[in-house]
Design a protein around this motif. Structure first.
Motif, short mmCIF file in Angstrom:
data_model
loop_
_atom_site.label_atom_id
_atom_site.label_comp_id
_atom_site.label_asym_id
_atom_site.label_seq_id
_atom_site.Cartn_x
_atom_site.Cartn_y
_atom_site.Cartn_z
N GLU A 62 0.83 -1.21 0.00
CA GLU A 62 0.00 0.00 0.00
C GLU A 62 0.86 1.25 0.00
N TRP A 63 0.22 2.36 -0.35
CA TRP A 63 0.91 3.65 -0.30
C TRP A 63 1.05 4.04 1.16
N TRP A 64 2.20 4.55 1.52
CA TRP A 64 2.47 4.98 2.89
C TRP A 64 2.61 6.48 2.90
N ASP A 65 1.90 7.15 3.81
CA ASP A 65 1.91 8.61 3.89
C ASP A 65 2.96 9.03 4.91
N ILE A 66 3.96 9.76 4.46
CA ILE A 66 5.04 10.15 5.37
C ILE A 66 4.60 11.24 6.35
N ARG A 67 3.40 11.77 6.20
CA ARG A 67 2.88 12.73 7.17
C ARG A 67 2.52 12.04 8.48
N ASN A 68 2.41 10.71 8.46
CA ASN A 68 2.04 9.97 9.67
C ASN A 68 3.20 9.80 10.64
N ILE A 69 4.39 10.21 10.24
CA ILE A 69 5.56 10.11 11.11
C ILE A 69 5.48 11.19 12.19
N ASN A 70 5.82 10.83 13.41
CA ASN A 70 5.88 11.80 14.50
C ASN A 70 7.24 12.50 14.43
N TYR A 71 7.28 13.65 13.77
CA TYR A 71 8.54 14.34 13.53
C TYR A 71 9.09 15.02 14.78
N ASN A 81 3.93 8.99 -5.26
CA ASN A 81 2.62 9.17 -5.86
C ASN A 81 2.61 10.47 -6.67
N SER A 82 2.18 10.39 -7.91
CA SER A 82 2.22 11.57 -8.79
C SER A 82 1.18 12.62 -8.39
N PHE A 83 0.17 12.23 -7.60
CA PHE A 83 -0.85 13.19 -7.19
C PHE A 83 -0.60 13.76 -5.80
N HIS A 84 0.18 13.04 -4.99
CA HIS A 84 0.46 13.50 -3.64
C HIS A 84 1.85 13.07 -3.25
N GLU A 85 2.78 14.02 -3.17
CA GLU A 85 4.19 13.68 -2.98
C GLU A 85 4.52 13.10 -1.61
N THR A 86 3.60 13.15 -0.66
CA THR A 86 3.90 12.57 0.65
C THR A 86 3.51 11.09 0.72
N LYS A 87 2.90 10.56 -0.34
CA LYS A 87 2.56 9.14 -0.38
C LYS A 87 3.59 8.41 -1.23
N VAL A 88 4.20 7.40 -0.62
CA VAL A 88 5.28 6.67 -1.27
C VAL A 88 5.07 5.17 -1.09
N ARG A 89 5.72 4.41 -1.96
CA ARG A 89 5.76 2.95 -1.80
C ARG A 89 6.97 2.41 -2.53
N LEU A 90 7.33 1.18 -2.21
CA LEU A 90 8.50 0.57 -2.82
C LEU A 90 8.23 0.17 -4.26
N SER A 91 9.23 0.32 -5.09
CA SER A 91 9.17 -0.20 -6.46
C SER A 91 9.52 -1.69 -6.39
N SER A 92 9.53 -2.36 -7.52
CA SER A 92 9.87 -3.79 -7.51
C SER A 92 11.32 -3.99 -7.04
N ASN A 93 12.24 -3.12 -7.46
CA ASN A 93 13.62 -3.20 -6.98
C ASN A 93 13.70 -2.86 -5.49
N GLY A 94 12.85 -1.94 -5.04
CA GLY A 94 12.81 -1.59 -3.62
C GLY A 94 12.32 -2.75 -2.77
N ARG A 95 11.37 -3.51 -3.30
CA ARG A 95 10.89 -4.68 -2.57
C ARG A 95 12.00 -5.72 -2.42
N ILE A 96 12.77 -5.88 -3.48
CA ILE A 96 13.90 -6.82 -3.43
C ILE A 96 14.91 -6.35 -2.37
N LYS A 97 15.20 -5.05 -2.34
CA LYS A 97 16.13 -4.50 -1.36
C LYS A 97 15.58 -4.65 0.05
#
Length: 169
Positions: free
Chosen positions: A106-115, A141-157
């Motif tokens: 799933e997409w993970w929102d980096i705003r959820n981090i307690n900074y 995410n192209s519509f919201h830059e704070t939502k991220v997820r791993l690419s296929s290479n990221g999953r391997i890493k």
């Protein structure tokens, strides 16, 4: 004369038709010299037209092949460069990949981090995400830059990191 331009338009668009024209033209031009008892040579007027179609379609095939080769080589070099860059990761990037490995589907929102209690800022995380995207390990995410997820290479890493963590524990 409109039919001539339509033929050229169809030939330049269809790779199958272009390949068939080239092979047929080569067969009509070469086969009579190899098997003179079976096939007669083309009349000079027809031989000129067939030669023209063969050269034209052959050139298109070569140009398409070179274009495809260029794209394939650039993709291969880009992939190799991303893999080389993805070997050198900072602690923040490694921890981010590790965290995203926990929510891989799933997409993970980096705003959820307690900074307020984190040893990094939101800007540092955004920059780390941009760097990881450049290394081919993360998708932003192209519509919201704070939502991220791993690419296929990221999953391997992430899987490699999880295995290393399991071995060290």
């Amino acid at each position: 004369m409109n039919w001539v331009s339509e033929i050229f338009k169809n030939v330049t668009v269809s790779k199958t038709l272009t390949g068939a024209c080239c092979i047929t033209g080569l067969a009509l031009l070469i086969t009579p010299t190899i098997f003179p008892n079976i096939l007669e040579s083309l009349p000079k007027a027809w031989a000129t037209v067939v030669l023209g179609v063969t050269v034209f379609s052959g050139c298109l095939q070569v140009f398409w092949g070179l274009s495809y080769s260029k794209i394939a080589i650039l993709a291969l070099l880009s992939d190799k460069a991303q893999k080389a860059r993805s070997k050198n990761l900072s602690k923040l990037e490694l921890s981010l990949i590790n965290q995203l490995g926990e929510v891989v589907d799933e997409w993970w929102d980096i705003r959820n981090i307690n900074y307020s209690s984190a040893p990094f800022t939101k800007l540092e995380i955004l920059e780390a995400c941009r760097v990881l995207e450049g290394k081919g390990l993360l998708k932003i995410n192209s519509f919201h830059e704070t939502k991220v997820r791993l690419s296929s290479n990221g999953r391997i890493k992430a899987l490699e990191l999880q295995k290393e963590s399991a071995v060290s524990n």
